[in-house]
Scaffold this motif. Structure first.
Motif, mmCIF file in Angstrom:
data_model
loop_
_atom_site.group_PDB
_atom_site.id
_atom_site.type_symbol
_atom_site.label_atom_id
_atom_site.label_comp_id
_atom_site.label_asym_id
_atom_site.label_seq_id
_atom_site.Cartn_x
_atom_site.Cartn_y
_atom_site.Cartn_z
ATOM 1 N N GLU A 1 0.838 -1.204 0.000
ATOM 2 C CA GLU A 1 0.000 0.000 0.000
ATOM 3 C C GLU A 1 0.881 1.265 0.000
ATOM 4 N N VAL A 2 1.963 1.244 0.747
ATOM 5 C CA VAL A 2 2.966 2.313 0.632
ATOM 6 C C VAL A 2 4.068 1.787 -0.280
ATOM 7 N N ARG A 3 4.346 2.552 -1.314
ATOM 8 C CA ARG A 3 5.402 2.109 -2.228
ATOM 9 C C ARG A 3 6.737 2.644 -1.707
ATOM 10 N N ALA A 4 7.661 1.733 -1.432
ATOM 11 C CA ALA A 4 8.891 2.119 -0.744
ATOM 12 C C ALA A 4 10.129 1.618 -1.481
ATOM 13 N N ALA A 5 11.232 2.293 -1.269
ATOM 14 C CA ALA A 5 12.533 1.846 -1.765
ATOM 15 C C ALA A 5 13.558 2.063 -0.656
#
Lengths: 234, 124
Positions: free
Chosen positions: A66-70
């Protein structure tokens, strides 16, 4: 600024410049770039072995997809941490600082280069796992929005007062490995008191990355920050 | 810990600060102001600087380091004082909510070069 005047047989040339100015300028550029894309950047620091990578693995598992993270991971050498974090499915850029002279911290220009390997349009959260060290990373702005320090109950309670600059410049602290408390003589109240002594207003999240205990409050805090950053963009 | 990186930055800034109209110059001395909280060890910085400055205009230059004390202001009661110990809270009201007024500096104040015409054939 630069003025030239005499001083005996010598000539003194005024310079008056911060040695880390180059880093500070680069950090501001990074900050602008991340703000444009609405990416919330968190700089995670700790001593080696506090459980940064495990904490981040669990954090990503809770936030994604749901949260797009790197993630950008800094280590002096090896890609072990990057390999562990890649399992979460987040894009991971490993920075080995031995190419920069075995540096004890990540500097702004290193983040700039690493961010080139990421699609900033496609993420809302960038986690930077700094080199395990409680001294040097505190001195280097990388263009982050928040700084988080991880400490664990297997370290001394007095870490905050031994490394006050780190704890004073951070926005939140994570006290990890609380599942081990029954087996240790660790004085948790004393540790939190030391944190408060250095940084009275800082939230302290007591967690176990291993069991997942206490993760809710930390995840909630992070979600709020990500949301405000996105709102500021639009 | 990162004294080598700092030494390289100092050499870069100092070299760029030599007025170009003077032509090639040898820097004799670099005046620095380093705060006690800057996480820089002067001896270690001198050691790195000596190695890193070889074959630059700063080769053999002296690093004059003025260590600046840690001065804090309490955000709660506005007390200001100079601190000697590494960890601290307000000496007045005990609050840990402090602003560090000085002590984190890492500045090049000036560089010194020999006057033109003087000491042209002298040592160094």
């Amino acid at each position: 600024m630069q003025t030239v005047h005499d001083k005996g047989a010598r000539r003194e040339i005024k310079v008056v410049q911060r040695v880390l100015k180059v880093n500070e300028r680069m950090a501001e550029e990074n900050r602008r770039r991340f703000a444009e894309k609405g990416v919330f950047v968190v700089n995670v620091m700790s001593s080696p072995g506090s459980g940064k990578t495990a904490t981040l693995q669990k954090t990503l598992a809770r936030l994604m997809p749901e949260v797009r993270a790197a993630v950008i991971v800094g280590d002096v050498s090896t890609t072990h941490d990057a390999d562990r974090l890649a399992v979460t499915g987040a894009p991971v850029v490993q920075v080995n600082t031995d190419a920069f002279g075995g540096d004890c911290h990540l500097a702004a220009h290193v983040i700039e280069k690493a961010a080139d390997d990421l699609d900033l349009e496609a993420i809302e959260l960038l986690i930077v796992e700094n080199v395990g060290n409680l001294v040097c990373p505190a001195e280097f702005d990388i263009g982050e929005d928040a700084r988080v320090v991880v400490l664990s109950v297997t370290e001394g309670e007095d870490k905050p007062v031994k490394y006050p600059t780190m704890f004073r410049t951070c926005d939140a602290a994570i006290l990890n490995k609380i599942d081990l408390l029954p087996h240790l003589d660790y004085d948790k109240e004393q540790a939190v008191a030391y944190i408060r002594q250095v940084n009275p207003a800082m939230p302290v999240f007591e967690i176990s990355a291993r069991t997942g205990a206490g993760m809710d409050a930390w995840i909630g805090w992070l979600r709020e920050k990500i949301k405000s950053k996105l709102k500021a963009k639009s | 810990m990162h004294e080598m990186g700092i030494a390289l930055q100092i050499i870069e800034i100092a070299t760029a600060s030599i007025p170009p109209e003077l032509g090639p110059q040898k820097v004799e001395k670099v005046n620095l102001k380093i705060g006690k909280l800057a996480a820089v060890v002067p001896d270690s910085l001198r050691f790195c600087f000596e190695i890193a400055s070889r074959e630059t205009p700063l080769a053999g230059a002296e690093l004059a380091i003025e260590e600046t004390p840690v001065v804090a202001r309490c955000k709660a009661c506005n007390e200001r004082w100079t601190i000697d110990e590494p960890a601290f809270s307000c000496r007045g009201c005990g609050s840990g909510s402090l602003e560090i007024l000085s002590g984190r500096e890492l500045d090049i104040v000036s560089i010194e070069i020999l006057q033109e015409g003087e000491d042209a054939d002298g040592p160094r």
